[in-house]
Design a protein around this motif. Sequence first.
Motif, PDB file in Angstrom:
ATOM      1  N   VAL A  49      58.115  38.588  -3.724  1.00  0.00           N
ATOM      2  CA  VAL A  49      58.784  38.188  -4.963  1.00  0.00           C
ATOM      3  C   VAL A  49      57.789  38.193  -6.124  1.00  0.00           C
ATOM      4  O   VAL A  49      58.112  38.556  -7.253  1.00  0.00           O
ATOM      5  CB  VAL A  49      59.501  36.812  -4.828  1.00  0.00           C
TER       6      VAL A  49
ATOM      7  N   TYR B 110      61.912  26.853 -18.943  1.00  0.00           N
ATOM      8  CA  TYR B 110      60.788  27.632 -19.461  1.00  0.00           C
ATOM      9  C   TYR B 110      60.450  27.198 -20.892  1.00  0.00           C
ATOM     10  O   TYR B 110      59.286  27.105 -21.249  1.00  0.00           O
ATOM     11  CB  TYR B 110      61.109  29.141 -19.447  1.00  0.00           C
TER      12      TYR B 110
ATOM     13  N   ILE C  99      57.627  24.364 -11.470  1.00  0.00           N
ATOM     14  CA  ILE C  99      59.012  24.382 -11.929  1.00  0.00           C
ATOM     15  C   ILE C  99      59.929  24.720 -10.757  1.00  0.00           C
ATOM     16  O   ILE C  99      59.828  25.814 -10.196  1.00  0.00           O
ATOM     17  CB  ILE C  99      59.179  25.414 -13.081  1.00  0.00           C
ATOM     18  N   GLU C 100      60.797  23.781 -10.406  1.00  0.00           N
ATOM     19  CA  GLU C 100      61.733  23.966  -9.279  1.00  0.00           C
ATOM     20  C   GLU C 100      60.997  24.420  -8.016  1.00  0.00           C
ATOM     21  O   GLU C 100      61.411  25.355  -7.339  1.00  0.00           O
ATOM     22  CB  GLU C 100      62.841  24.966  -9.658  1.00  0.00           C
ATOM     23  N   LEU C 101      59.916  23.737  -7.731  1.00  0.00           N
ATOM     24  CA  LEU C 101      59.115  24.054  -6.552  1.00  0.00           C
ATOM     25  C   LEU C 101      59.254  23.003  -5.451  1.00  0.00           C
ATOM     26  O   LEU C 101      59.520  23.342  -4.290  1.00  0.00           O
ATOM     27  CB  LEU C 101      57.630  24.192  -6.950  1.00  0.00           C
TER      28      LEU C 101
ATOM     29  N   ASP D 133      52.193  31.791  -5.202  1.00  0.00           N
ATOM     30  CA  ASP D 133      53.470  31.692  -4.496  1.00  0.00           C
ATOM     31  C   ASP D 133      53.259  32.029  -3.029  1.00  0.00           C
ATOM     32  O   ASP D 133      52.372  32.817  -2.679  1.00  0.00           O
ATOM     33  CB  ASP D 133      54.534  32.617  -5.105  1.00  0.00           C
ATOM     34  N   ILE D 134      54.102  31.447  -2.203  1.00  0.00           N
ATOM     35  CA  ILE D 134      53.999  31.687  -0.770  1.00  0.00           C
ATOM     36  C   ILE D 134      54.654  33.008  -0.383  1.00  0.00           C
ATOM     37  O   ILE D 134      54.410  33.550   0.693  1.00  0.00           O
ATOM     38  CB  ILE D 134      54.616  30.495   0.002  1.00  0.00           C
ATOM     39  N   CYS D 135      55.459  33.529  -1.306  1.00  0.00           N
ATOM     40  CA  CYS D 135      56.171  34.781  -1.041  1.00  0.00           C
ATOM     41  C   CYS D 135      55.539  35.909  -1.863  1.00  0.00           C
ATOM     42  O   CYS D 135      55.734  35.993  -3.075  1.00  0.00           O
ATOM     43  CB  CYS D 135      57.649  34.605  -1.395  1.00  0.00           C
TER      44      CYS D 135
ATOM     45  N   HIS E 216      61.619  22.902  -2.511  1.00  0.00           N
ATOM     46  CA  HIS E 216      61.541  23.986  -1.520  1.00  0.00           C
ATOM     47  C   HIS E 216      60.485  23.693  -0.447  1.00  0.00           C
ATOM     48  O   HIS E 216      60.292  24.506   0.456  1.00  0.00           O
ATOM     49  CB  HIS E 216      61.200  25.312  -2.215  1.00  0.00           C
ATOM     50  N   LEU E 217      59.777  22.586  -0.583  1.00  0.00           N
ATOM     51  CA  LEU E 217      58.676  22.303   0.340  1.00  0.00           C
ATOM     52  C   LEU E 217      59.164  21.588   1.599  1.00  0.00           C
ATOM     53  O   LEU E 217      59.997  20.677   1.523  1.00  0.00           O
ATOM     54  CB  LEU E 217      57.609  21.444  -0.353  1.00  0.00           C
TER      55      LEU E 217
ATOM     56  N   GLU F 239      54.483  19.958   3.917  1.00  0.00           N
ATOM     57  CA  GLU F 239      53.891  20.523   2.697  1.00  0.00           C
ATOM     58  C   GLU F 239      53.973  19.516   1.549  1.00  0.00           C
ATOM     59  O   GLU F 239      53.024  19.345   0.781  1.00  0.00           O
ATOM     60  CB  GLU F 239      54.626  21.802   2.297  1.00  0.00           C
TER      61      GLU F 239
ATOM     62  N   GLY G 145      54.273  28.187  -7.389  1.00  0.00           N
ATOM     63  CA  GLY G 145      55.629  28.609  -7.049  1.00  0.00           C
ATOM     64  C   GLY G 145      56.155  29.503  -8.157  1.00  0.00           C
ATOM     65  O   GLY G 145      57.270  29.346  -8.634  1.00  0.00           O
ATOM     66  N   CYS G 146      55.317  30.472  -8.555  1.00  0.00           N
ATOM     67  CA  CYS G 146      55.593  31.261  -9.769  1.00  0.00           C
ATOM     68  C   CYS G 146      56.691  32.305  -9.561  1.00  0.00           C
ATOM     69  O   CYS G 146      57.141  32.928 -10.516  1.00  0.00           O
ATOM     70  CB  CYS G 146      54.325  31.935 -10.267  1.00  0.00           C
ATOM     71  N   ALA G 147      57.110  32.535  -8.316  1.00  0.00           N
ATOM     72  CA  ALA G 147      58.175  33.505  -7.989  1.00  0.00           C
ATOM     73  C   ALA G 147      57.910  34.860  -8.637  1.00  0.00           C
ATOM     74  O   ALA G 147      56.849  35.437  -8.413  1.00  0.00           O
ATOM     75  CB  ALA G 147      59.541  32.938  -8.347  1.00  0.00           C
TER      76      ALA G 147
ATOM     77  N   GLY H  68      49.716  32.267  -1.447  1.00  0.00           N
ATOM     78  CA  GLY H  68      49.341  31.133  -0.622  1.00  0.00           C
ATOM     79  C   GLY H  68      50.259  29.951  -0.852  1.00  0.00           C
ATOM     80  O   GLY H  68      51.257  30.063  -1.563  1.00  0.00           O
ATOM     81  N   SER H  69      49.899  28.836  -0.238  1.00  0.00           N
ATOM     82  CA  SER H  69      50.762  27.653  -0.291  1.00  0.00           C
ATOM     83  C   SER H  69      50.133  26.529  -1.108  1.00  0.00           C
ATOM     84  O   SER H  69      48.922  26.326  -1.067  1.00  0.00           O
ATOM     85  CB  SER H  69      51.013  27.137   1.130  1.00  0.00           C
TER      86      SER H  69
HETATM   87  N1  SAM Z   1      59.028  28.454 -10.683  1.00  0.00           N
HETATM   88  C1  SAM Z   1      59.990  29.544 -10.679  1.00  0.00           C
HETATM   89  C2  SAM Z   1      61.067  29.357 -11.689  1.00  0.00           C
HETATM   90  O1  SAM Z   1      61.245  28.244 -12.157  1.00  0.00           O
HETATM   91  O2  SAM Z   1      61.745  30.306 -12.024  1.00  0.00           O
HETATM   92  C3  SAM Z   1      60.587  29.807  -9.302  1.00  0.00           C
HETATM   93  C4  SAM Z   1      61.133  28.673  -8.547  1.00  0.00           C
HETATM   94  S1  SAM Z   1      61.801  29.174  -6.952  1.00  0.00           S
HETATM   95  C5  SAM Z   1      63.273  28.258  -6.965  1.00  0.00           C
HETATM   96  C6  SAM Z   1      60.709  28.379  -5.806  1.00  0.00           C
HETATM   97  C7  SAM Z   1      59.492  29.201  -5.479  1.00  0.00           C
HETATM   98  O3  SAM Z   1      58.585  28.410  -4.729  1.00  0.00           O
HETATM   99  C8  SAM Z   1      59.804  30.423  -4.632  1.00  0.00           C
HETATM  100  O4  SAM Z   1      59.307  31.580  -5.255  1.00  0.00           O
HETATM  101  C9  SAM Z   1      59.094  30.146  -3.311  1.00  0.00           C
HETATM  102  O5  SAM Z   1      58.597  31.322  -2.690  1.00  0.00           O
HETATM  103  C10 SAM Z   1      57.981  29.225  -3.750  1.00  0.00           C
HETATM  104  N2  SAM Z   1      57.425  28.370  -2.687  1.00  0.00           N
HETATM  105  C11 SAM Z   1      58.087  27.743  -1.702  1.00  0.00           C
HETATM  106  N3  SAM Z   1      57.245  27.059  -0.923  1.00  0.00           N
HETATM  107  C12 SAM Z   1      55.992  27.246  -1.429  1.00  0.00           C
HETATM  108  C13 SAM Z   1      54.688  26.814  -1.060  1.00  0.00           C
HETATM  109  N4  SAM Z   1      54.491  26.035  -0.008  1.00  0.00           N
HETATM  110  N5  SAM Z   1      53.647  27.217  -1.804  1.00  0.00           N
HETATM  111  C14 SAM Z   1      53.829  28.022  -2.875  1.00  0.00           C
HETATM  112  N6  SAM Z   1      55.031  28.457  -3.270  1.00  0.00           N
HETATM  113  C15 SAM Z   1      56.106  28.096  -2.556  1.00  0.00           C
END
Ligand code: SAM
Length: 231
Positions: free
Chosen positions: A55, A8, A103-105, A50-52, A108-109, A113, A27-29, A85-86
Amino acid sequence: PPLYKQRYQFVKDLVGKYKPKKVADLGCADCTLLWMLKSYNCIEVLAGLDICASVMKEKMHRLYPLPGDYLQPAERSLTVTLHHGSVAHEDPCMLGFDLVTCIELIEHLEESELEKFPEVVFGFMAPTMVVISTPNSEFNPLLPGVTVFRHQDHKFEWDRAQFQSWALDAAKRYDYSVEFTGVGNPPTGVEDVGFCTQIAVFVKKYPQTSEPAQSKKPTEAAYKTNCRALP
Ligand code: SAM
């Protein structure tokens, strides 16, 4: 400081240096980074994706305007929007940003994706600057208890050569320059494993000459907007 704080901080330093007006965090969680960026006066628009949805909503209240924000409305305008969304889908609400952070996104794809990601972020959104962070797998042997991946939700973890070749390929295809760095210093004696988190910073090569992204007109919105905070 813990690694997530260093990540951050890395973004905060970039914002302090380049003063982007519009920042999107993909992927803002739980929106922690967005919440931290709220206090930077250069920023007029903040968006999270974010896709979730659950969270994202957990600590969403932190993004609402504070009472004080209403007292001096003329001094600064900040619009915060969250989108469910994605990153694999193009949506017009993601256009017009100066800085996009991931960041750390990417780890997870899903493969499909990840394949669409560069076209969405660099081709469609086409911001001036993109920051992507991901684990450096070369560091893993130094982490206690890590056998395969650092988290079970990771679809892959790349070494520096893998990440850099992916990033260089995307940069070349979409006319960006890219530089590599990271956070989380390796211990003395094993410096050659590199940073714990690897980071790529992409800068668009010809920001003025390219056609403004807004002129591309996608027909339909792909994301659902959950929240709007308009001080
Ligand atoms: N960026 C944040 C941080 O650094 O603290 C959170 C990172 S977390 C490890 C990964 C995030 O990516 C999760 O919240 C997850 O839901 C999201 N994510 C996963 N696949 C995604 C997608 N296809 N589109 C958007 N977000 C996605």
